[in-house]
Design a protein around this motif. Structure first.
Motif, short mmCIF file in Angstrom:
data_model
loop_
_atom_site.label_atom_id
_atom_site.label_comp_id
_atom_site.label_asym_id
_atom_site.label_seq_id
_atom_site.Cartn_x
_atom_site.Cartn_y
_atom_site.Cartn_z
N PRO A 1 0.81 -1.22 0.00
CA PRO A 1 0.00 0.00 0.00
C PRO A 1 0.84 1.27 0.00
N GLU A 2 0.22 2.34 -0.41
CA GLU A 2 0.86 3.65 -0.31
C GLU A 2 0.94 4.05 1.16
N PRO A 3 1.78 5.01 1.50
CA PRO A 3 1.94 5.40 2.92
C PRO A 3 0.61 5.85 3.53
N GLY A 4 0.46 5.59 4.81
CA GLY A 4 -0.75 5.99 5.52
C GLY A 4 -0.82 5.31 6.87
N ASP A 5 -1.84 5.66 7.65
CA ASP A 5 -2.05 5.02 8.93
C ASP A 5 -2.40 3.55 8.73
N GLU A 6 -2.30 2.78 9.83
CA GLU A 6 -2.53 1.33 9.73
C GLU A 6 -3.90 1.02 9.15
N LEU A 7 -4.92 1.72 9.60
CA LEU A 7 -6.27 1.46 9.14
C LEU A 7 -6.42 1.80 7.66
N VAL A 8 -5.75 2.84 7.22
CA VAL A 8 -5.84 3.26 5.82
C VAL A 8 -5.11 2.28 4.90
N THR A 9 -3.91 1.85 5.28
CA THR A 9 -3.18 0.90 4.44
C THR A 9 -3.90 -0.45 4.39
N LEU A 10 -4.50 -0.83 5.51
CA LEU A 10 -5.28 -2.07 5.53
C LEU A 10 -6.46 -1.97 4.57
N ALA A 11 -7.13 -0.83 4.58
CA ALA A 11 -8.26 -0.63 3.67
C ALA A 11 -7.83 -0.72 2.22
N GLU A 12 -6.64 -0.19 1.90
CA GLU A 12 -6.15 -0.25 0.52
C GLU A 12 -5.92 -1.69 0.07
N LEU A 13 -5.26 -2.49 0.91
CA LEU A 13 -5.01 -3.88 0.55
C LEU A 13 -6.32 -4.64 0.35
N ILE A 14 -7.28 -4.41 1.24
CA ILE A 14 -8.57 -5.09 1.12
C ILE A 14 -9.28 -4.65 -0.15
N ALA A 15 -9.25 -3.35 -0.44
CA ALA A 15 -9.98 -2.83 -1.60
C ALA A 15 -9.43 -3.38 -2.91
N ILE A 16 -8.10 -3.39 -3.06
CA ILE A 16 -7.52 -3.89 -4.32
C ILE A 16 -7.81 -5.37 -4.50
N THR A 17 -7.64 -6.15 -3.44
CA THR A 17 -7.90 -7.59 -3.57
C THR A 17 -9.39 -7.88 -3.73
N ASP A 18 -10.26 -7.06 -3.15
CA ASP A 18 -11.70 -7.21 -3.39
C ASP A 18 -12.01 -7.01 -4.87
N PHE A 19 -11.49 -5.94 -5.44
CA PHE A 19 -11.70 -5.70 -6.87
C PHE A 19 -11.16 -6.86 -7.70
N ALA A 20 -9.98 -7.39 -7.33
CA ALA A 20 -9.39 -8.50 -8.08
C ALA A 20 -10.29 -9.73 -8.02
N ALA A 21 -10.82 -10.04 -6.83
CA ALA A 21 -11.71 -11.19 -6.69
C ALA A 21 -12.97 -11.01 -7.53
N VAL A 22 -13.49 -9.79 -7.58
CA VAL A 22 -14.69 -9.52 -8.38
C VAL A 22 -14.38 -9.68 -9.87
N TYR A 23 -13.27 -9.11 -10.34
CA TYR A 23 -12.93 -9.24 -11.75
C TYR A 23 -12.71 -10.70 -12.13
N LEU A 24 -12.07 -11.45 -11.25
CA LEU A 24 -11.84 -12.88 -11.53
C LEU A 24 -13.17 -13.61 -11.61
N ALA A 25 -14.10 -13.26 -10.75
CA ALA A 25 -15.42 -13.89 -10.78
C ALA A 25 -16.16 -13.58 -12.08
N LEU A 26 -16.14 -12.32 -12.47
CA LEU A 26 -16.88 -11.91 -13.68
C LEU A 26 -16.26 -12.48 -14.94
N ALA A 27 -14.92 -12.42 -15.04
CA ALA A 27 -14.26 -12.88 -16.27
C ALA A 27 -14.25 -14.40 -16.40
N SER A 28 -14.45 -15.11 -15.29
CA SER A 28 -14.49 -16.57 -15.38
C SER A 28 -15.91 -17.12 -15.37
N GLY A 29 -16.90 -16.21 -15.36
CA GLY A 29 -18.29 -16.63 -15.44
C GLY A 29 -18.83 -17.22 -14.16
N ALA A 30 -18.20 -16.91 -13.03
CA ALA A 30 -18.66 -17.47 -11.74
C ALA A 30 -19.97 -16.83 -11.30
#
Length: 377
Positions: A348-377
């Motif tokens: 994550p980019e610099p920030g407080d613990e809660l902010v960097t945690l949110a960034e990691l969750i947000a990017i991986t959430d988007f990745a899981a969604v794209y993987l679901a949509l592109a694989s027809g899940a």
């Protein structure tokens, strides 16, 4: 098979998104703001706690409640033990689940209930059981759900779940791992634990979290091409791969476990997760076995049209910024590359613990969604 062409076609992504997962990911920042406002309206800032609780217990169904307990336990650290009450029952249906308080729970403990449903009789019974024990109860659930009355009867604190208008008639019900569900449940509980001084999540910190989630939504939105979109890039890299998720740092741990749960529920993909440096010993044999990229030399000659690709491991390294330069990341890269295993990294980019945690969750959430949509899940 992953349809990579769909990733760069926003119209096709929207058409495939029957569960409104992309919209939920994009609206995560707005959900945090709405949930924070609900916490204020419920009276969280006016609470006058009489010291810290001896222990916090968290109950709720599905992956979202599990992740909430994991995140709160990580953020609270050593200030207070946080325990998730796992449900029992014959099925994962709302009417079949039951929760029980440990025998030691009493008036110096705090029970938190987090559910996107609110119709579970087992949670209402749990709130009543806590009241009889003198245990304080707080809940986040849909407004006017049966749990609302149970919490009121237990003289507890109830915060309405922050929902989006399109979720009211959503069919099928929103998945527990959907991005919006997590932030709707987590945010009011962060505000509550900040009020009782177990962690630091004041209103300005929650606003920073919402701002970072908005920033990630801009970076990872469906209109952003794969080559400059970290979430789409990660989804494409995980096509036909077994994600081996390694985490480094306190905040990265729950983000990695959340990612594995989202991959399983949203896209039907298995994943394994472990924390560095123990992951290197735990997964060394796995990377040297049949899942290694170099394990099947005949794969080069397979028919790319008729034969499905072999499943090979791909390491996904999620890490906080190291403190004092102490990091196992170089050893992790060396181990993966020594077995010809590709590796993806997110930091994550610099920030407080809660902010960097949110960034990691947000990017991986988007990745899981794209993987679901592109694989027809």
């Amino acid at each position: 098979m992953l349809d990579e062409s769909l990733l760069d076609t926003p119209e096709a992504l929207a058409e495939a998104d029957h569960r409104a997962l992309l919209r939920g990911a994009a609206e995560a920042g707005a959900r945090v703001r709405t949930a924070a406002r609900h916490a204020i309206e419920a009276g969280v800032p006016q609470l006058e706690p009489d010291g810290r609780p001896r222990a916090i217990l968290i109950a709720g169904p599905g992956a979202a409640a599990t992740c909430v307990a994991d995140l709160l336990g990580t953020l609270a650290g050593a200030s207070c033990p946080v325990t998730r009450l796992a449900p029992t029952g014959v099925a994962p249906a709302a009417g079949a689940l039951r929760w029980e308080l440990p025998g030691w729970v009493g008036s110096v403990d705090l029970l938190l209930i987090a559910t996107p449903d609110g119709s579970e009789p087992g949670l209402s019974l749990l709130a009543e059981q806590a009241y009889r024990r003198g245990c304080t109860v707080a809940a986040v659930a849909p407004v006017r759900s049966p749990l609302t009355e149970a919490v009121a009867g237990a003289h507890g604190l109830f915060v309405p779940l922050a929902t989006a208008p399109y979720e009211q008639d959503e069919q099928p019900p929103v998945a527990a791992s959907a991005p919006g569900v997590l932030w709707a449940l987590l945010t009011p509980l962060l505000a509550l634990l900040d009020r009782i001084a177990l962690l630091s999540a004041p209103p300005d910190a929650l606003e920073k979290v919402a701002d970072r989630l908005d920033h990630i939504a801009e970076r990872c939105g469906p209109a952003i091409a794969t080559y400059s979109n970290p979430a789409k890039t990660l989804a494409a890299e995980l096509a036909d791969a077994l994600p081996v998720i390694w985490t480094e740092g306190d905040s990265a741990g729950p983000a990695g476990r959340r990612f594995a749960a989202a991959l399983a529920e949203l896209s039907g993909r298995p994943a394994i997760v472990a924390e560095l440096p123990e992951a290197l010993a735990a997964h060394s044999a796995l990377l040297a076995g049949p899942l290694a990229a170099s394990a099947d030399p005949d794969d080069f000659f397979r028919d790319r049209v008729e034969e499905p690709p072999a499943l090979h491991a791909r390491v996904v390294l999620l890490r906080d910024r190291p403190i004092g330069g102490l990091t196992a990341a170089p050893a992790a890269r060396d181990l993966a590359l020594s077995h010809d295993t590709p590796i993806s990294e997110l930091e994550p980019e610099p920030g407080d613990e809660l902010v960097t945690l949110a960034e990691l969750i947000a990017i991986t959430d988007f990745a899981a969604v794209y993987l679901a949509l592109a694989s027809g899940a």
